[in-house]
Design a protein around this motif. Structure first.
Motif, PDB file in Angstrom:
ATOM      1  N   ILE A 194      -0.965  29.617   2.591  1.00  0.00           N
ATOM      2  CA  ILE A 194      -0.498  28.341   2.114  1.00  0.00           C
ATOM      3  C   ILE A 194      -0.386  28.360   0.613  1.00  0.00           C
ATOM      4  O   ILE A 194      -1.289  28.616   0.005  1.00  0.00           O
ATOM      5  N   ASP A 195       0.694  27.890   0.169  1.00  0.00           N
ATOM      6  CA  ASP A 195       0.818  27.616  -1.304  1.00  0.00           C
ATOM      7  C   ASP A 195       0.742  26.361  -1.807  1.00  0.00           C
ATOM      8  O   ASP A 195       1.666  25.420  -1.284  1.00  0.00           O
ATOM      9  N   VAL A 196      -0.291  25.941  -2.216  1.00  0.00           N
ATOM     10  CA  VAL A 196      -0.452  24.329  -2.492  1.00  0.00           C
ATOM     11  C   VAL A 196      -0.058  24.057  -3.834  1.00  0.00           C
ATOM     12  O   VAL A 196      -1.065  24.799  -4.820  1.00  0.00           O
ATOM     13  N   LYS A 197       0.469  23.121  -4.300  1.00  0.00           N
ATOM     14  CA  LYS A 197       0.697  22.688  -5.661  1.00  0.00           C
ATOM     15  C   LYS A 197       0.104  21.436  -5.980  1.00  0.00           C
ATOM     16  O   LYS A 197      -0.778  20.974  -5.169  1.00  0.00           O
ATOM     17  N   ASP A 198      -0.022  21.121  -7.398  1.00  0.00           N
ATOM     18  CA  ASP A 198      -0.895  20.253  -7.879  1.00  0.00           C
ATOM     19  C   ASP A 198      -0.735  18.802  -7.275  1.00  0.00           C
ATOM     20  O   ASP A 198      -1.803  18.218  -7.052  1.00  0.00           O
ATOM     21  N   ASP A 199       0.517  18.540  -6.738  1.00  0.00           N
ATOM     22  CA  ASP A 199       0.618  17.244  -6.237  1.00  0.00           C
ATOM     23  C   ASP A 199       0.660  17.310  -4.770  1.00  0.00           C
ATOM     24  O   ASP A 199       0.698  16.265  -4.086  1.00  0.00           O
ATOM     25  N   GLY A 200       0.010  18.442  -4.133  1.00  0.00           N
ATOM     26  CA  GLY A 200      -0.228  18.574  -2.763  1.00  0.00           C
ATOM     27  C   GLY A 200       0.828  19.065  -1.800  1.00  0.00           C
ATOM     28  O   GLY A 200       0.474  19.154  -0.681  1.00  0.00           O
TER      29      GLY A 200
ATOM     30  N   TYR B 191       2.929   6.045  -7.403  1.00  0.00           N
ATOM     31  CA  TYR B 191       3.314   4.683  -6.931  1.00  0.00           C
ATOM     32  C   TYR B 191       2.370   3.472  -7.667  1.00  0.00           C
ATOM     33  O   TYR B 191       2.935   2.357  -7.535  1.00  0.00           O
ATOM     34  N   GLY B 192       1.262   3.969  -8.324  1.00  0.00           N
ATOM     35  CA  GLY B 192       0.652   2.886  -9.083  1.00  0.00           C
ATOM     36  C   GLY B 192       0.026   1.703  -8.092  1.00  0.00           C
ATOM     37  O   GLY B 192      -0.348   0.628  -8.607  1.00  0.00           O
ATOM     38  N   LEU B 193      -0.348   2.073  -6.930  1.00  0.00           N
ATOM     39  CA  LEU B 193      -1.001   1.378  -5.946  1.00  0.00           C
ATOM     40  C   LEU B 193      -2.282   1.633  -5.615  1.00  0.00           C
ATOM     41  O   LEU B 193      -2.883   2.863  -5.878  1.00  0.00           O
ATOM     42  N   LYS B 194      -3.124   0.745  -5.376  1.00  0.00           N
ATOM     43  CA  LYS B 194      -4.720   0.834  -5.042  1.00  0.00           C
ATOM     44  C   LYS B 194      -5.100   0.921  -3.542  1.00  0.00           C
ATOM     45  O   LYS B 194      -6.448   0.989  -3.513  1.00  0.00           O
ATOM     46  N   LYS B 195      -4.030   0.800  -2.551  1.00  0.00           N
ATOM     47  CA  LYS B 195      -4.454   0.497  -1.484  1.00  0.00           C
ATOM     48  C   LYS B 195      -3.668   2.042  -0.550  1.00  0.00           C
ATOM     49  O   LYS B 195      -2.530   2.267  -1.046  1.00  0.00           O
ATOM     50  N   LEU B 196      -4.503   2.458   0.459  1.00  0.00           N
ATOM     51  CA  LEU B 196      -3.386   3.739   0.932  1.00  0.00           C
ATOM     52  C   LEU B 196      -3.774   3.436   2.702  1.00  0.00           C
ATOM     53  O   LEU B 196      -4.798   3.011   3.039  1.00  0.00           O
TER      54      LEU B 196
ATOM     55  N   THR C 193      -2.617  15.127  -2.396  1.00  0.00           N
ATOM     56  CA  THR C 193      -1.587  14.415  -2.215  1.00  0.00           C
ATOM     57  C   THR C 193      -1.870  13.003  -2.290  1.00  0.00           C
ATOM     58  O   THR C 193      -1.100  12.341  -2.994  1.00  0.00           O
ATOM     59  N   ALA C 194      -2.959  12.468  -2.077  1.00  0.00           N
ATOM     60  CA  ALA C 194      -3.461  11.040  -2.092  1.00  0.00           C
ATOM     61  C   ALA C 194      -3.581  10.965  -3.492  1.00  0.00           C
ATOM     62  O   ALA C 194      -2.960   9.813  -4.008  1.00  0.00           O
ATOM     63  N   SER C 195      -4.201  11.844  -4.141  1.00  0.00           N
ATOM     64  CA  SER C 195      -4.152  11.485  -5.864  1.00  0.00           C
ATOM     65  C   SER C 195      -2.788  11.479  -6.420  1.00  0.00           C
ATOM     66  O   SER C 195      -2.478  10.677  -7.372  1.00  0.00           O
ATOM     67  N   SER C 196      -1.835  12.399  -6.169  1.00  0.00           N
ATOM     68  CA  SER C 196      -0.599  12.320  -6.547  1.00  0.00           C
ATOM     69  C   SER C 196       0.182  10.971  -6.171  1.00  0.00           C
ATOM     70  O   SER C 196       0.937  10.272  -7.065  1.00  0.00           O
TER      71      SER C 196
ATOM     72  N   ALA D 150       0.781  -1.188  -0.054  1.00  0.00           N
ATOM     73  CA  ALA D 150      -0.003   0.146   0.043  1.00  0.00           C
ATOM     74  C   ALA D 150       0.622   1.338   0.084  1.00  0.00           C
ATOM     75  O   ALA D 150       2.028   1.259   0.445  1.00  0.00           O
ATOM     76  N   ALA D 151       0.435   2.247  -0.473  1.00  0.00           N
ATOM     77  CA  ALA D 151       0.939   3.577  -0.205  1.00  0.00           C
ATOM     78  C   ALA D 151       0.703   4.150   1.340  1.00  0.00           C
ATOM     79  O   ALA D 151      -0.382   3.676   1.739  1.00  0.00           O
ATOM     80  N   ILE D 152       1.595   4.842   1.752  1.00  0.00           N
ATOM     81  CA  ILE D 152       1.474   5.263   3.008  1.00  0.00           C
ATOM     82  C   ILE D 152       1.423   6.948   3.183  1.00  0.00           C
ATOM     83  O   ILE D 152       2.433   7.349   2.541  1.00  0.00           O
ATOM     84  N   LEU D 153       0.675   7.296   3.825  1.00  0.00           N
ATOM     85  CA  LEU D 153       0.590   8.802   3.999  1.00  0.00           C
ATOM     86  C   LEU D 153       0.462   9.142   5.466  1.00  0.00           C
ATOM     87  O   LEU D 153      -0.398   8.724   6.272  1.00  0.00           O
ATOM     88  N   THR D 154       1.394   9.889   6.228  1.00  0.00           N
ATOM     89  CA  THR D 154       1.373  10.267   7.365  1.00  0.00           C
ATOM     90  C   THR D 154       1.478  11.851   7.530  1.00  0.00           C
ATOM     91  O   THR D 154       2.414  12.248   6.911  1.00  0.00           O
ATOM     92  N   MET D 155       0.724  12.491   8.155  1.00  0.00           N
ATOM     93  CA  MET D 155       0.666  13.872   8.229  1.00  0.00           C
ATOM     94  C   MET D 155       0.121  14.173   9.647  1.00  0.00           C
ATOM     95  O   MET D 155      -0.715  13.799  10.275  1.00  0.00           O
ATOM     96  N   ASP D 156       0.869  15.100  10.397  1.00  0.00           N
ATOM     97  CA  ASP D 156       0.535  15.809  11.715  1.00  0.00           C
ATOM     98  C   ASP D 156       1.059  17.013  12.077  1.00  0.00           C
ATOM     99  O   ASP D 156       1.416  17.778  10.933  1.00  0.00           O
ATOM    100  N   GLY D 157       1.196  17.513  13.254  1.00  0.00           N
ATOM    101  CA  GLY D 157       2.009  18.783  13.490  1.00  0.00           C
ATOM    102  C   GLY D 157       3.387  18.497  13.048  1.00  0.00           C
ATOM    103  O   GLY D 157       3.967  19.454  12.212  1.00  0.00           O
ATOM    104  N   VAL D 158       3.996  17.832  13.830  1.00  0.00           N
ATOM    105  CA  VAL D 158       5.381  17.761  13.505  1.00  0.00           C
ATOM    106  C   VAL D 158       6.079  16.582  14.430  1.00  0.00           C
ATOM    107  O   VAL D 158       5.564  16.540  15.500  1.00  0.00           O
ATOM    108  N   GLY D 159       7.031  16.025  13.925  1.00  0.00           N
ATOM    109  CA  GLY D 159       7.680  14.934  14.683  1.00  0.00           C
ATOM    110  C   GLY D 159       9.097  15.413  14.816  1.00  0.00           C
ATOM    111  O   GLY D 159       9.362  16.347  15.888  1.00  0.00           O
ATOM    112  N   GLU D 160      10.215  14.838  14.293  1.00  0.00           N
ATOM    113  CA  GLU D 160      11.503  15.591  14.586  1.00  0.00           C
ATOM    114  C   GLU D 160      11.656  16.671  13.952  1.00  0.00           C
ATOM    115  O   GLU D 160      11.797  17.748  13.984  1.00  0.00           O
TER     116      GLU D 160
END
Length: 611
Positions: free
Chosen positions: A226-232, A299-304, A291-294, A148-158
């Protein structure tokens, strides 16, 4: 191999136990200490996990912390140097805490572990994961996907605030990253702060408030903040924010941009605040969906798989699924920092120790997220007797029948069964339940049971086999992390006058056959209930459906505003006696409020600091 994962010292401390790759237990510290989002070393959560596994801390082969403190300290120092001399005062105030909890965190952890198991060499057994790898591991390894593709988003880690990559088998590779201070989570938290809610807990309120507004500020946010690009991918204009160097999320320039001062917590919400909530929710969805669409294209994967605090935005998750770039998505139920404890343990098993992965597909490896402690009938009975409760012990069939009838009669019911849930959502183990057909149930639960804002929505728990009959959803949603529309044939058309209502005035309009769980935009935060993971809850909803024709109950967490979800039978009885909950089913014991000694009533409304 026994591996204990730990998250701590920021917010929402937790522990998780993994034995030979199997998730045995996981719990948040706040549930035991009764201190919301407790950030301290999770002694009680560790003890609960070890007890569930039948082991001691000394039996653990590895203990894994969910992030790398040196990298975090490096980010803190470099950020202040980059913005110096601005923020020097807050730098001086923060330095003693940083030195203790960031730079010397390994010693702090070793000392805490030695206090529990002094004869072990914890310097040898202690490992450190990276924050976003912990999130990614918590998202992918328990999922039912081989890859699967993996996407993690939060405030901040390191340094990372967003990461993306691929999980295949036992391997995770993260190859995309957006670094602090450019953070979608912190942008959302900035609006949480600006609209008068508490950062790290009030984000749910902003999401719940959004449907009452219109996203008229979206162009302003996209043009200035915020300046958002087409790929998120995106960048923030940091001149509007103070979180890098100050003790506030936003500054005066931010307030001037929207023409409003910061809202205080006790100030009435206006249409402007609702429109701000709608706008930041809209922008968040734009970023996440792009971001998800990009990722799907790249990655060409169908699971996220999703994790990180932003992944708790169930509205955005539902829209990602509806977009169709992925056939299926899976979200870690403890997507925030608490889930990092579990991810750290799983990452150590698979990545550090090189162990293979067995994929659980029915439905996943989280066991419905019922990973906390449970209590025997004898323990529950002893607690109720000690509290002075008056109760009846029922057979499972009698308990289900009595509870279903109470719900059908319009009563609010406390439901305490089995192992406690891991994560911020009550999933039918520590829940307050109600009748979704009742036009007054949402207001009753918010104002007289939960003691919270009237606009806050409630979730429907629906039998998995009936979900598509009531909602525009065809897949599993066991963790209440997908929002879907109520089916058109279940909706009620609005009158012209009702359509013209604004803001909170929309709240009391009956808009479907299940008004208590239908939000003002005809959406609902759906939990599918599965016989395999929670048979007694499934049986209760079946019994309610047999009486009413509705295979759905209102489900909200068993607590009041500012209180952690109840953990023990004592917690459940106190909350029962401190609110207008009318019946309580705790294990096999059934209690009616009218049978209780009035002297045991509690003033629960002000018992906890507001969140």
């Amino acid at each position: 191999m026994r591996i204990l994962g730990i998250s701590a010292f920021y917010h929402d401390s937790a522990a998780a136990l993994v034995v030979d790759g199997k998730i045995v237990a996981a719990a948040q510290e706040e549930r035991f200490t009764r201190r919301k989002q407790d950030a301290r070393f999770p002694k009680s959560a560790i003890a609960a996990c070890l007890a569930q596994g039948g082991i001691t801390l000394a039996d653990c082969d590895r203990v894994v912390f969910y992030e790398k403190p040196f990298l975090k300290f490096e980010r803190l120092i470099e950020t202040y140097l980059a913005f110096a001399p601005r923020g020097f005062g807050s730098f001086l105030k923060a330095m003693p805490l940083w030195l203790k909890e960031k730079l010397f965190l390994k010693k702090l952890l070793v000392d805490e572990l030695k206090a529990i198991a002094p004869d072990c060499d914890w310097n040898e057994r202690l490992l450190f994961s990276e924050h976003h790898y912990s999130h990614a591991a918590s998202a992918f390894y328990p999922s039912p996907f081989e890859e699967a593709a993996i996407l993690t988003m939060d405030g901040v880690g390191e340094w990372a605030a967003s990461s993306a990559g691929i999980g295949r088998g036992a391997q995770i590779t993260l190859d995309r990253e957006i670094q602090f201070p450019h953070s979608l989570g912190l942008l959302y938290s900035a609006f949480t702060y600006y609209t008068g809610f508490k950062v790290n807990s009030g984000e749910y309120k902003v999401m719940g408030l959004a449907p009452y507004g219109t996203p008229r500020f979206t162009p302003t946010i996209l043009e200035h903040l915020i300046d958002v690009k087409d790929d998120g991918s995106f960048k923030l204009d940091l001149s509007y924010f103070d979180y890098c160097t100050g003790l506030r999320m936003t500054n005066d320039r931010f307030a001037r941009l929207f023409g409003l001062p910061d809202r205080s917590a006790d100030q009435l919400l206006t249409q402007d605040h609702m429109d701000l909530a709608a706008s930041i929710q809209d922008v968040t969805e734009i970023v996440m969906r792009r971001t998800a669409s990009s990722l799907a294209k790249e990655y060409g994967l169908k699971k996220l798989c999703l994790a990180g605090g932003v992944a708790l935005n169930c509205v955005a998750n539902g829209k990602i699924l509806k977009d169709g770039d992925f056939d299926d998505i899976w979200i870690q139920p403890a997507a925030g920092d608490a889930g990092g404890a579990l991810g750290a343990a799983l990452a150590a098993w698979h990545m550090e120790l090189g162990q293979p992965r067995h994929v659980e597909t029915a439905p996943d490896a989280m066991q419905g997220a019922y990973l906390g402690p449970s209590y025997t009938d004898a323990e529950i009975e002893a607690a109720l007797i000690a509290a002075g409760a008056r109760f009846t012990k029922l057979s499972p069939e009698e308990l289900i029948a009595s509870t279903a009838k109470a719900l059908a009669d319009g009563k609010a019911v406390g439901w305490f069964q089995g192992r406690m849930e891991f994560g911020p959502r009550a999933l039918g183990a520590r829940s307050i339940l109600g009748d979704p057909r009742s036009p007054s149930m949402q207001k009753l639960l918010n104002l007289k049971v939960k003691y919270r804002e009237s606009f806050r929505p409630f979730a429907p728990s629906v039998l998995r086999e009936a979900v598509s009959d009531w909602f525009e959803l065809e897949c599993d949603s066991p963790y209440m992390l997908l929002v879907a529309g109520v089916r058109p044939e279940r909706r009620r058309a609005m009158t012209a006058d009702e359509e013209n209502l604004f803001g909170i005035d929309k709240l009391n309009v009956v808009r479907s056959d299940i008004p208590a769980v239908t939000h003002v935009d005809y959406s609902a935060r759906v939990q599918t209930v599965h016989r395999e993971t929670n048979p007694i809850y499934h049986a209760l909803i079946e019994a309610f459906a047999a009486q009413t024709g509705c295979p759905i109950v209102v489900n909200t967490s068993f607590n009041v505003r500012g209180e952690p979800i109840v953990c023990t039978p004592d917690d459940a009885f106190r909350c029962f006696m401190g609110t207008d909950i009318e019946a309580l089913a705790v294990g096999p014991f059934y209690l009616e409020k009218s049978d209780q000694d009035p002297a045991l009533a509690l003033n629960y409304k002000d018992a906890f600091e507001l969140d």
